[in-house]
Design a protein around this motif. Structure first.
Motif, PDB file in Angstrom:
ATOM      1  N   ILE A  69       2.971  21.137 -76.679  1.00 12.90           N
ATOM      2  CA  ILE A  69       3.075  20.805 -75.252  1.00 12.90           C
ATOM      3  C   ILE A  69       1.883  19.967 -74.805  1.00 12.90           C
ATOM      4  CG2 ILE A  69       3.016  21.834 -72.937  1.00 12.90           C
ATOM      5  CD1 ILE A  69       4.871  24.067 -74.163  1.00 12.90           C
ATOM      6  N   THR A  70       0.739  20.178 -75.410  1.00 21.10           N
ATOM      7  CA  THR A  70      -0.414  19.323 -75.121  1.00 21.10           C
ATOM      8  C   THR A  70      -0.108  17.879 -75.513  1.00 21.10           C
ATOM      9  OG1 THR A  70      -1.956  21.158 -75.425  1.00 21.10           O
ATOM     10  CG2 THR A  70      -2.862  18.938 -75.642  1.00 21.10           C
ATOM     11  N   LEU A  71       0.587  17.712 -76.628  1.00 18.80           N
ATOM     12  CA  LEU A  71       0.930  16.376 -77.107  1.00 18.80           C
ATOM     13  C   LEU A  71       2.089  15.744 -76.335  1.00 18.80           C
ATOM     14  CD1 LEU A  71       0.557  17.099 -80.915  1.00 18.80           C
ATOM     15  CD2 LEU A  71      -0.954  15.670 -79.504  1.00 18.80           C
ATOM     16  N   ASP A  72       3.039  16.561 -75.889  1.00 19.11           N
ATOM     17  CA  ASP A  72       4.171  16.056 -75.111  1.00 19.11           C
ATOM     18  C   ASP A  72       4.586  17.110 -74.088  1.00 19.11           C
ATOM     19  OD1 ASP A  72       6.448  14.991 -73.986  1.00 19.11           O
ATOM     20  OD2 ASP A  72       7.527  14.739 -75.874  1.00 19.11           O
ATOM     21  N   PRO A  73       3.988  17.087 -72.914  1.00 24.84           N
ATOM     22  CA  PRO A  73       4.268  18.118 -71.914  1.00 24.84           C
ATOM     23  C   PRO A  73       5.616  17.974 -71.215  1.00 24.84           C
ATOM     24  CG  PRO A  73       2.682  16.541 -71.066  1.00 24.84           C
ATOM     25  CD  PRO A  73       2.937  16.173 -72.506  1.00 24.84           C
ATOM     26  N   LYS A  74       6.369  16.926 -71.522  1.00 23.87           N
ATOM     27  CA  LYS A  74       7.617  16.670 -70.802  1.00 23.87           C
ATOM     28  C   LYS A  74       8.867  16.963 -71.623  1.00 23.87           C
ATOM     29  CE  LYS A  74       5.592  13.414 -67.640  1.00 23.87           C
ATOM     30  NZ  LYS A  74       5.676  12.101 -67.010  1.00 23.87           N
ATOM     31  N   TYR A  75       8.746  17.740 -72.678  1.00 21.94           N
ATOM     32  CA  TYR A  75       9.901  18.057 -73.521  1.00 21.94           C
ATOM     33  C   TYR A  75      10.363  19.475 -73.191  1.00 21.94           C
ATOM     34  CZ  TYR A  75      12.804  18.378 -77.716  1.00 21.94           C
ATOM     35  OH  TYR A  75      13.860  18.519 -78.589  1.00 21.94           O
ATOM     36  N   ILE A 115      10.785  25.992 -73.246  1.00 23.48           N
ATOM     37  CA  ILE A 115      11.717  27.127 -73.394  1.00 23.48           C
ATOM     38  C   ILE A 115      11.366  27.945 -74.632  1.00 23.48           C
ATOM     39  CG2 ILE A 115      14.126  27.735 -73.881  1.00 23.48           C
ATOM     40  CD1 ILE A 115      14.882  25.375 -71.993  1.00 23.48           C
ATOM     41  N   ASN A 116      11.136  27.281 -75.737  1.00 27.14           N
ATOM     42  CA  ASN A 116      10.798  28.009 -76.963  1.00 27.14           C
ATOM     43  C   ASN A 116       9.421  28.657 -76.872  1.00 27.14           C
ATOM     44  OD1 ASN A 116      13.110  27.721 -78.837  1.00 27.14           O
ATOM     45  ND2 ASN A 116      12.774  25.568 -78.398  1.00 27.14           N
ATOM     46  N   HIS A 117       8.508  28.011 -76.168  1.00 27.83           N
ATOM     47  CA  HIS A 117       7.204  28.630 -75.929  1.00 27.83           C
ATOM     48  C   HIS A 117       7.399  29.937 -75.161  1.00 27.83           C
ATOM     49  CE1 HIS A 117       2.748  27.754 -74.658  1.00 27.83           C
ATOM     50  NE2 HIS A 117       2.867  28.853 -75.358  1.00 27.83           N
ATOM     51  N   ALA A 118       8.292  29.888 -74.170  1.00 25.25           N
ATOM     52  CA  ALA A 118       8.584  31.097 -73.392  1.00 25.25           C
ATOM     53  C   ALA A 118       9.165  32.199 -74.275  1.00 25.25           C
ATOM     54  CB  ALA A 118       9.546  30.768 -72.252  1.00 25.25           C
ATOM     55  N   TYR A 119      10.014  31.853 -75.241  1.00 32.41           N
ATOM     56  CA  TYR A 119      10.558  32.864 -76.155  1.00 32.41           C
ATOM     57  C   TYR A 119       9.428  33.571 -76.899  1.00 32.41           C
ATOM     58  CZ  TYR A 119      15.242  30.674 -75.818  1.00 32.41           C
ATOM     59  OH  TYR A 119      16.437  30.178 -75.387  1.00 32.41           O
ATOM     60  N   ALA A 120       8.495  32.779 -77.417  1.00 32.60           N
ATOM     61  CA  ALA A 120       7.382  33.364 -78.160  1.00 32.60           C
ATOM     62  C   ALA A 120       6.506  34.221 -77.244  1.00 32.60           C
ATOM     63  CB  ALA A 120       6.560  32.260 -78.824  1.00 32.60           C
ATOM     64  N   LEU A 121       6.246  33.728 -76.048  1.00 36.40           N
ATOM     65  CA  LEU A 121       5.440  34.499 -75.099  1.00 36.40           C
ATOM     66  C   LEU A 121       6.120  35.815 -74.731  1.00 36.40           C
ATOM     67  CD1 LEU A 121       4.332  31.502 -72.874  1.00 36.40           C
ATOM     68  CD2 LEU A 121       2.778  33.010 -74.164  1.00 36.40           C
ATOM     69  N   ARG A 122       7.424  35.782 -74.559  1.00 38.66           N
ATOM     70  CA  ARG A 122       8.163  37.018 -74.251  1.00 38.66           C
ATOM     71  C   ARG A 122       8.031  38.035 -75.377  1.00 38.66           C
ATOM     72  NH1 ARG A 122      14.167  35.787 -72.225  1.00 38.66           N
ATOM     73  NH2 ARG A 122      14.222  38.043 -72.305  1.00 38.66           N
ATOM     74  N   ALA A 158      10.259  23.983 -67.577  1.00 36.08           N
ATOM     75  CA  ALA A 158      11.434  23.432 -68.258  1.00 36.08           C
ATOM     76  C   ALA A 158      12.538  23.134 -67.252  1.00 36.08           C
ATOM     77  CB  ALA A 158      11.934  24.398 -69.327  1.00 36.08           C
ATOM     78  N   LYS A 159      12.718  24.028 -66.320  1.00 35.86           N
ATOM     79  CA  LYS A 159      13.739  23.848 -65.279  1.00 35.86           C
ATOM     80  C   LYS A 159      13.415  22.630 -64.416  1.00 35.86           C
ATOM     81  CE  LYS A 159      15.474  26.295 -61.248  1.00 35.86           C
ATOM     82  NZ  LYS A 159      15.415  27.535 -60.492  1.00 35.86           N
ATOM     83  N   ALA A 160      12.147  22.443 -64.084  1.00 32.42           N
ATOM     84  CA  ALA A 160      11.741  21.278 -63.282  1.00 32.42           C
ATOM     85  C   ALA A 160      11.956  19.978 -64.062  1.00 32.42           C
ATOM     86  CB  ALA A 160      10.279  21.413 -62.865  1.00 32.42           C
ATOM     87  N   LEU A 161      11.697  20.016 -65.359  1.00 34.13           N
ATOM     88  CA  LEU A 161      11.874  18.826 -66.188  1.00 34.13           C
ATOM     89  C   LEU A 161      13.347  18.496 -66.420  1.00 34.13           C
ATOM     90  CD1 LEU A 161       9.118  19.511 -68.866  1.00 34.13           C
ATOM     91  CD2 LEU A 161       9.133  17.630 -67.203  1.00 34.13           C
ATOM     92  N   ASP A 162      14.179  19.542 -66.521  1.00 35.79           N
ATOM     93  CA  ASP A 162      15.602  19.347 -66.803  1.00 35.79           C
ATOM     94  C   ASP A 162      16.415  20.370 -66.010  1.00 35.79           C
ATOM     95  OD1 ASP A 162      18.120  18.859 -67.790  1.00 35.79           O
ATOM     96  OD2 ASP A 162      17.673  19.476 -69.847  1.00 35.79           O
ATOM     97  N   PRO A 163      16.714  20.062 -64.760  1.00 39.75           N
ATOM     98  CA  PRO A 163      17.427  21.016 -63.908  1.00 39.75           C
ATOM     99  C   PRO A 163      18.810  21.411 -64.424  1.00 39.75           C
ATOM    100  CG  PRO A 163      16.517  19.222 -62.602  1.00 39.75           C
ATOM    101  CD  PRO A 163      16.350  18.847 -64.043  1.00 39.75           C
ATOM    102  N   LYS A 164      19.342  20.664 -65.379  1.00 39.46           N
ATOM    103  CA  LYS A 164      20.675  20.973 -65.899  1.00 39.46           C
ATOM    104  C   LYS A 164      20.628  21.772 -67.205  1.00 39.46           C
ATOM    105  CE  LYS A 164      22.895  17.170 -63.609  1.00 39.46           C
ATOM    106  NZ  LYS A 164      23.754  16.022 -63.684  1.00 39.46           N
TER     107      LYS A 164
END
Length: 184
Positions: free
Chosen positions: A87-93, A98-105, A120-126
């Motif tokens: 995410i540091t390298l590409d914060p807009k993906y 989402i996958n970071h959130a899985y690991a954090l959970r 993630a929702k802000a970047l891709d509302p769909k």
């Protein structure tokens, strides 16, 4: 590989392994070997390949992202670090968040997971997965009305998402709507 009976899979793995032996200093060869392993569900074998690719090419997003994907189930702490770097390298993906959130959970870091899902929702509302996971977090926190709203949005985005239907059934039962629970 001795236990692999599928000839095309065996051939793909052997070709990728040979490429690593011939060019061990190239990140792409390690990444390709990791891809062969990961696509066939061999996360434990894929992770060291991606780790090596990231060491060789530390500014390449995909190696950290794939390292996170290959480790979040077994070693979520490694995945969190890998996704943080990605995410540091590409914060807009969005999938990285989402996958970071899985690991954090998996580590019980729900507030941090929620922040990544909101991003993630802000970047891709769909993206239905951000809404689904926000709904699941709210459900786990016993915030049933909030969970219902996120799950409704997830189902609007993807009406066939079975995980959202399952979570929505749980929410409906808790909120006393047995008919809605049956529908889901």
């Amino acid at each position: 590989l001795e236990m692999v009976s599928e000839s095309r899979l065996l051939q793909a793995a052997e070709v990728a392994q040979k490429a690593v032996l011939e060019a061990p200093e190239k990140a792409d060869t390690w990444g390709q070997l990791g891809n062969v392993y990961l696509v066939h569900g061999w996360e434990a074998e894929a992770a060291p390949c991606y780790r090596r690719a990231a060491e060789i090419e530390p500014t390449e997003f995909r190696w950290f992202y794939y390292l996170g994907l290959s480790t979040y189930k077994a070693t979520p702490e490694v995945a969190v670090d890998a996704f943080t770097q990605a995410i540091t390298l590409d914060p807009k993906y969005p999938p990285a968040h989402i996958n970071h959130a899985y690991a954090l959970r998996r580590l019980g870091r729900f507030d941090a997971a929620k922040k990544h899902l909101e991003r993630a929702k802000a970047l891709d509302p769909k993206n239905p997965f951000a809404e689904l996971d926000l709904g699941e977090l709210a459900l786990a926190a016993r915030q049933f009305e909030i969970a219902r709203e996120h799950l409704k949005r997830a189902l609007t985005l993807n009406p066939d998402q079975s995980e959202a239907h399952s979570a929505m059934a749980q929410v409906a039962l808790v909120l006393g709507d047995a008919e809605a629970a049956k529908r889901h």
